[in-house]
Design a protein around this motif. Structure first.
Motif, PDB file in Angstrom:
ATOM      1  N   SER A 151      48.302 -29.301  34.369  1.00 31.39           N
ATOM      2  CA  SER A 151      49.275 -29.657  35.066  1.00 31.39           C
ATOM      3  C   SER A 151      48.242 -29.727  36.627  1.00 31.39           C
ATOM      4  O   SER A 151      47.262 -29.490  36.539  1.00 31.39           O
ATOM      5  CB  SER A 151      50.199 -28.362  35.611  1.00 31.39           C
ATOM      6  OG  SER A 151      51.001 -28.581  36.624  1.00 31.39           O
ATOM      7  N   SER A 152      49.259 -30.568  37.544  1.00 36.72           N
ATOM      8  CA  SER A 152      48.464 -30.750  38.750  1.00 36.72           C
ATOM      9  C   SER A 152      48.032 -29.518  39.672  1.00 36.72           C
ATOM     10  O   SER A 152      47.035 -29.673  40.294  1.00 36.72           O
ATOM     11  CB  SER A 152      49.302 -31.823  39.625  1.00 36.72           C
ATOM     12  OG  SER A 152      50.483 -31.021  39.810  1.00 36.72           O
ATOM     13  N   ILE A 163      54.239 -31.833  37.504  1.00 36.22           N
ATOM     14  CA  ILE A 163      53.712 -32.884  36.794  1.00 36.22           C
ATOM     15  C   ILE A 163      52.833 -32.366  35.810  1.00 36.22           C
ATOM     16  O   ILE A 163      51.977 -31.508  36.297  1.00 36.22           O
ATOM     17  CB  ILE A 163      53.309 -33.967  37.553  1.00 36.22           C
ATOM     18  CG1 ILE A 163      54.428 -34.603  38.590  1.00 36.22           C
ATOM     19  CG2 ILE A 163      52.857 -35.134  36.792  1.00 36.22           C
ATOM     20  CD1 ILE A 163      53.567 -35.676  39.555  1.00 36.22           C
ATOM     21  N   VAL A 164      53.006 -32.608  34.606  1.00 34.36           N
ATOM     22  CA  VAL A 164      51.938 -32.463  33.478  1.00 34.36           C
ATOM     23  C   VAL A 164      51.290 -33.545  32.805  1.00 34.36           C
ATOM     24  O   VAL A 164      51.981 -34.544  32.781  1.00 34.36           O
ATOM     25  CB  VAL A 164      52.712 -31.453  32.375  1.00 34.36           C
ATOM     26  CG1 VAL A 164      52.989 -29.922  33.149  1.00 34.36           C
ATOM     27  CG2 VAL A 164      53.790 -32.083  31.936  1.00 34.36           C
ATOM     28  N   TRP A 165      50.269 -33.315  32.390  1.00 32.46           N
ATOM     29  CA  TRP A 165      49.706 -34.314  31.665  1.00 32.46           C
ATOM     30  C   TRP A 165      49.182 -33.926  30.229  1.00 32.46           C
ATOM     31  O   TRP A 165      48.845 -32.824  30.018  1.00 32.46           O
ATOM     32  CB  TRP A 165      48.059 -34.693  32.243  1.00 32.46           C
ATOM     33  CG  TRP A 165      48.485 -35.743  33.599  1.00 32.46           C
ATOM     34  CD1 TRP A 165      48.585 -36.979  33.595  1.00 32.46           C
ATOM     35  CD2 TRP A 165      48.617 -35.249  34.759  1.00 32.46           C
ATOM     36  NE1 TRP A 165      48.810 -37.488  34.663  1.00 32.46           N
ATOM     37  CE2 TRP A 165      48.869 -36.543  35.587  1.00 32.46           C
ATOM     38  CE3 TRP A 165      48.751 -33.920  35.321  1.00 32.46           C
ATOM     39  CZ2 TRP A 165      49.254 -36.277  36.982  1.00 32.46           C
ATOM     40  CZ3 TRP A 165      48.996 -33.922  36.704  1.00 32.46           C
ATOM     41  CH2 TRP A 165      49.070 -35.120  37.532  1.00 32.46           C
ATOM     42  N   ALA A 166      49.364 -34.776  29.141  1.00 28.37           N
ATOM     43  CA  ALA A 166      48.762 -34.431  27.867  1.00 28.37           C
ATOM     44  C   ALA A 166      47.909 -35.542  27.232  1.00 28.37           C
ATOM     45  O   ALA A 166      48.280 -36.524  26.990  1.00 28.37           O
ATOM     46  CB  ALA A 166      50.026 -34.177  26.789  1.00 28.37           C
ATOM     47  N   LYS A 167      46.700 -34.995  26.912  1.00 34.26           N
ATOM     48  CA  LYS A 167      45.575 -35.994  26.472  1.00 34.26           C
ATOM     49  C   LYS A 167      45.489 -35.453  25.000  1.00 34.26           C
ATOM     50  O   LYS A 167      45.028 -34.550  24.650  1.00 34.26           O
ATOM     51  CB  LYS A 167      44.250 -35.871  27.101  1.00 34.26           C
ATOM     52  CG  LYS A 167      44.314 -36.596  28.570  1.00 34.26           C
ATOM     53  CD  LYS A 167      42.738 -36.635  29.025  1.00 34.26           C
ATOM     54  CE  LYS A 167      42.842 -37.500  30.244  1.00 34.26           C
ATOM     55  NZ  LYS A 167      41.480 -37.359  30.660  1.00 34.26           N
ATOM     56  N   GLY A 240      51.866 -39.312  33.667  1.00 32.87           N
ATOM     57  CA  GLY A 240      52.059 -38.061  33.671  1.00 32.87           C
ATOM     58  C   GLY A 240      53.739 -37.838  33.356  1.00 32.87           C
ATOM     59  O   GLY A 240      54.362 -38.756  33.417  1.00 32.87           O
ATOM     60  N   PHE A 241      53.887 -36.583  32.969  1.00 33.29           N
ATOM     61  CA  PHE A 241      55.548 -36.215  32.699  1.00 33.29           C
ATOM     62  C   PHE A 241      56.018 -35.578  33.840  1.00 33.29           C
ATOM     63  O   PHE A 241      55.485 -34.389  34.066  1.00 33.29           O
ATOM     64  CB  PHE A 241      55.535 -35.611  31.571  1.00 33.29           C
ATOM     65  CG  PHE A 241      56.915 -35.220  31.228  1.00 33.29           C
ATOM     66  CD1 PHE A 241      57.814 -36.269  30.701  1.00 33.29           C
ATOM     67  CD2 PHE A 241      57.385 -34.072  31.180  1.00 33.29           C
ATOM     68  CE1 PHE A 241      59.292 -35.798  30.227  1.00 33.29           C
ATOM     69  CE2 PHE A 241      58.617 -33.701  31.163  1.00 33.29           C
ATOM     70  CZ  PHE A 241      59.507 -34.562  30.412  1.00 33.29           C
ATOM     71  N   VAL A 242      57.162 -36.188  34.678  1.00 28.76           N
ATOM     72  CA  VAL A 242      57.907 -35.376  35.576  1.00 28.76           C
ATOM     73  C   VAL A 242      58.478 -34.085  35.087  1.00 28.76           C
ATOM     74  O   VAL A 242      59.578 -34.392  34.333  1.00 28.76           O
ATOM     75  CB  VAL A 242      58.540 -36.228  36.529  1.00 28.76           C
ATOM     76  CG1 VAL A 242      59.077 -35.257  37.662  1.00 28.76           C
ATOM     77  CG2 VAL A 242      57.715 -37.115  37.060  1.00 28.76           C
ATOM     78  N   PHE A 243      58.152 -32.851  34.820  1.00 25.97           N
ATOM     79  CA  PHE A 243      58.645 -31.938  34.411  1.00 25.97           C
ATOM     80  C   PHE A 243      60.019 -31.599  34.738  1.00 25.97           C
ATOM     81  O   PHE A 243      60.961 -31.197  33.998  1.00 25.97           O
ATOM     82  CB  PHE A 243      57.757 -30.602  34.253  1.00 25.97           C
ATOM     83  CG  PHE A 243      58.167 -29.720  33.154  1.00 25.97           C
ATOM     84  CD1 PHE A 243      58.620 -28.549  33.361  1.00 25.97           C
ATOM     85  CD2 PHE A 243      57.395 -29.634  32.152  1.00 25.97           C
ATOM     86  CE1 PHE A 243      58.974 -27.469  32.203  1.00 25.97           C
ATOM     87  CE2 PHE A 243      57.542 -29.041  30.950  1.00 25.97           C
ATOM     88  CZ  PHE A 243      58.341 -27.800  31.277  1.00 25.97           C
ATOM     89  N   SER A 244      60.368 -31.608  36.090  1.00 23.64           N
ATOM     90  CA  SER A 244      61.381 -30.967  36.374  1.00 23.64           C
ATOM     91  C   SER A 244      62.606 -31.967  36.262  1.00 23.64           C
ATOM     92  O   SER A 244      63.784 -31.722  36.827  1.00 23.64           O
ATOM     93  CB  SER A 244      61.427 -30.876  38.080  1.00 23.64           C
ATOM     94  OG  SER A 244      60.448 -31.744  38.565  1.00 23.64           O
ATOM     95  N   ASN A 245      62.328 -33.194  36.112  1.00 23.74           N
ATOM     96  CA  ASN A 245      63.307 -34.349  35.598  1.00 23.74           C
ATOM     97  C   ASN A 245      64.132 -33.939  34.381  1.00 23.74           C
ATOM     98  O   ASN A 245      65.387 -34.245  34.141  1.00 23.74           O
ATOM     99  CB  ASN A 245      62.843 -35.605  35.239  1.00 23.74           C
ATOM    100  CG  ASN A 245      62.326 -36.332  36.576  1.00 23.74           C
ATOM    101  OD1 ASN A 245      62.874 -35.818  37.695  1.00 23.74           O
ATOM    102  ND2 ASN A 245      61.948 -37.555  36.737  1.00 23.74           N
ATOM    103  N   ALA A 246      63.570 -33.200  33.336  1.00 22.52           N
ATOM    104  CA  ALA A 246      64.083 -32.954  31.912  1.00 22.52           C
ATOM    105  C   ALA A 246      64.388 -31.449  32.042  1.00 22.52           C
ATOM    106  O   ALA A 246      65.310 -31.099  31.293  1.00 22.52           O
ATOM    107  CB  ALA A 246      63.133 -33.324  30.813  1.00 22.52           C
ATOM    108  N   ILE A 316      49.770 -23.649  28.748  1.00 23.51           N
ATOM    109  CA  ILE A 316      49.453 -23.457  30.134  1.00 23.51           C
ATOM    110  C   ILE A 316      50.301 -22.430  30.764  1.00 23.51           C
ATOM    111  O   ILE A 316      51.456 -22.318  30.288  1.00 23.51           O
ATOM    112  CB  ILE A 316      49.254 -24.951  30.919  1.00 23.51           C
ATOM    113  CG1 ILE A 316      50.783 -25.589  30.757  1.00 23.51           C
ATOM    114  CG2 ILE A 316      48.329 -25.800  30.507  1.00 23.51           C
ATOM    115  CD1 ILE A 316      50.866 -26.842  31.762  1.00 23.51           C
ATOM    116  N   GLU A 317      50.015 -21.984  31.772  1.00 24.18           N
ATOM    117  CA  GLU A 317      50.872 -21.034  32.640  1.00 24.18           C
ATOM    118  C   GLU A 317      51.506 -21.534  33.958  1.00 24.18           C
ATOM    119  O   GLU A 317      50.411 -22.180  34.521  1.00 24.18           O
ATOM    120  CB  GLU A 317      50.115 -19.775  32.957  1.00 24.18           C
ATOM    121  CG  GLU A 317      50.905 -18.600  33.801  1.00 24.18           C
ATOM    122  CD  GLU A 317      50.010 -17.339  33.860  1.00 24.18           C
ATOM    123  OE1 GLU A 317      50.004 -16.972  35.263  1.00 24.18           O
ATOM    124  OE2 GLU A 317      49.618 -16.651  33.204  1.00 24.18           O
TER     125      GLU A 317
END
Length: 389
Positions: A151-152, A163-167, A240-246, A316-317
């Motif tokens: 996460s950022s 926002i989170v990223w998954a690689k 990245g994925f905007v976590f708060s949108n979902a 992640i926390e």
């Protein structure tokens, strides 16, 4: 025996049966017990399923361990014969469970569940994630792929954008073709599945965290396929994925998040979304499908080449820090909202309702009654209206 008593009894029986673990351990690594893994020619299928049932009676019926679910290979299967685990989660009629067994049997089982969602006779909501369960021997080698979730930052204020990223990393000696996470993937509406699992500090999935989302998703295109070279990594979410949108993750506290990524779809239309199974019936008459015929042919060629994977990321926390609004703060915000609308602000009451403050005015009279609904954690006015002359 009443329906509710029968429902409760079935759930108690289910808990008793599941007290014997269906997941075994071998040198600290999880494997599927032989009882729940089918090694015949048809292959084994395993799924994590999340469902919100319409009623407690439906829940108890569909999760009754003695319920017959179908026949395969001359044997009549009960739910007990394919059920790995179940989590009742402590909230409403929402259940998470995992099944494993012969692929044809599991396919028919899932079709029945999906029909109960489409017809709105069993489920209010339903999602599934393929799990590529293996035998003990599989875990004796290094995993072919791994996912790093980040996460950022790790501390946010209520309502702040997360926002989170998954690689995904290719640990094989050869290139691999995969598909980026798409519109609807994060909620399990289509493949690839990129389903987030969220637990609070007590180890439970928070209630009412899912934001409303349309299940009609954007089309799959050839551009979404990605080649990951040996030893290299690629972003599963473009930008990245905007976590708060979902997910409505605004309540203060610590949360533990990981993601499951799967390309193990049972049917081709699952790549396009739950409403795309009409493709073959309307491909020659529906203008939308006719225009996309060439693209779909290309997709079909690429889908034959993708790696079939089902993997879990690191955890992640995330901490949401901040204090919820007090009653006095909510009334002050409601007063400002009424002033902007030119409404009178007198005879006020304020009460809490599902993470919100509901402020009402002019409560001693009929007419000119304003209602202001305020998010308890962000202070945002999510609804306001006035009734009467």
């Amino acid at each position: 025996m009443s329906e509710k008593v029968r429902a409760s009894s079935a759930i108690i029986v289910l808990f008793i049966i599941l007290s014997v673990p269906a997941i075994c351990m071998s040198e600290g690594r999880p494997v599927v017990c032989d009882r729940l893994y089918y090694d015949g020619n048809e292959g084994n299928s395993a799924y994590n399923i999340s469902g919100k049932f319409l009623t407690l009676e439906m829940l108890s019926d569909y999760l009754d361990p003695m319920k017959e679910i179908g026949e395969f290979g001359g044997k009549r299967y009960r739910l007990y014969d394919i059920l790995v685990k179940a989590d009742f989660n402590g909230g409403g009629f929402f259940v998470e469970w995992q099944v494993s067994g012969p692929k044809p049997l599991i396919e028919k089982y899932l079709e029945k569940l999906e029909k109960g969602l489409r017809d709105k006779t069993v489920f209010f909501d339903l999602s599934k994630t393929a799990v590529d369960l293996k035998t003990t021997a599989f875990y004796e080698t290094e995993d072919a792929f791994s996912i790093g979730l980040s996460s950022s930052k790790y501390s946010y204020k209520p309502g702040e954008e997360i926002i989170v990223w998954a690689k995904v990393k290719n640990n094989m000696n050869t290139p691999a073709l995969l598909v980026r996470c798409l519109d609807g993937s994060a909620r399990g509406f289509r493949y690839p599945q990129c389903v987030f699992e969220i637990k609070d500090s007590s180890g439970k999935t928070p209630e009412n965290i899912f934001a409303p989302m349309c299940k009609v998703v954007n089309p799959l295109t050839p551009d979404e396929f990605i080649e990951v070279l040996s030893g290299e990594s690629a972003e599963l979410f473009d930008g990245g994925f905007v976590f708060s949108n979902a997910f409505k993750l605004v309540k203060p506290g610590k949360y533990y998040i990981f993601i499951r990524y799967s390309t193990v779809a049972l049917k081709e239309w699952e790549w396009y979304g739950m409403y795309s199974d009409e493709y073959w019936n309307s491909r020659n008459s529906n203008e939308f499908w006719k225009k996309r015929e060439k693209e779909i042919i290309k997709n079909r060629e690429l889908l034959k080449k993708i790696e079939l994977v089902s993997i879990k990321s690191n955890t992640i926390e995330i901490e949401i820090s901040g204090n919820p609004l007090s009653r006095e703060e909510a009334i002050r915000i409601a007063e400002e909202a009424c002033k902007k609308s030119g409404w009178k602000f007198n005879d006020v009451t304020a009460g809490e309702d599902d993470g919100r403050w509901v402020v009402r005015t002019n409560t001693k009279a009929l007419g000119m009654n304003a209602t202001i609904v305020i998010d308890k954690y962000t202070g945002v006015v999510v609804e306001k209206n006035i009734t009467g002359p």
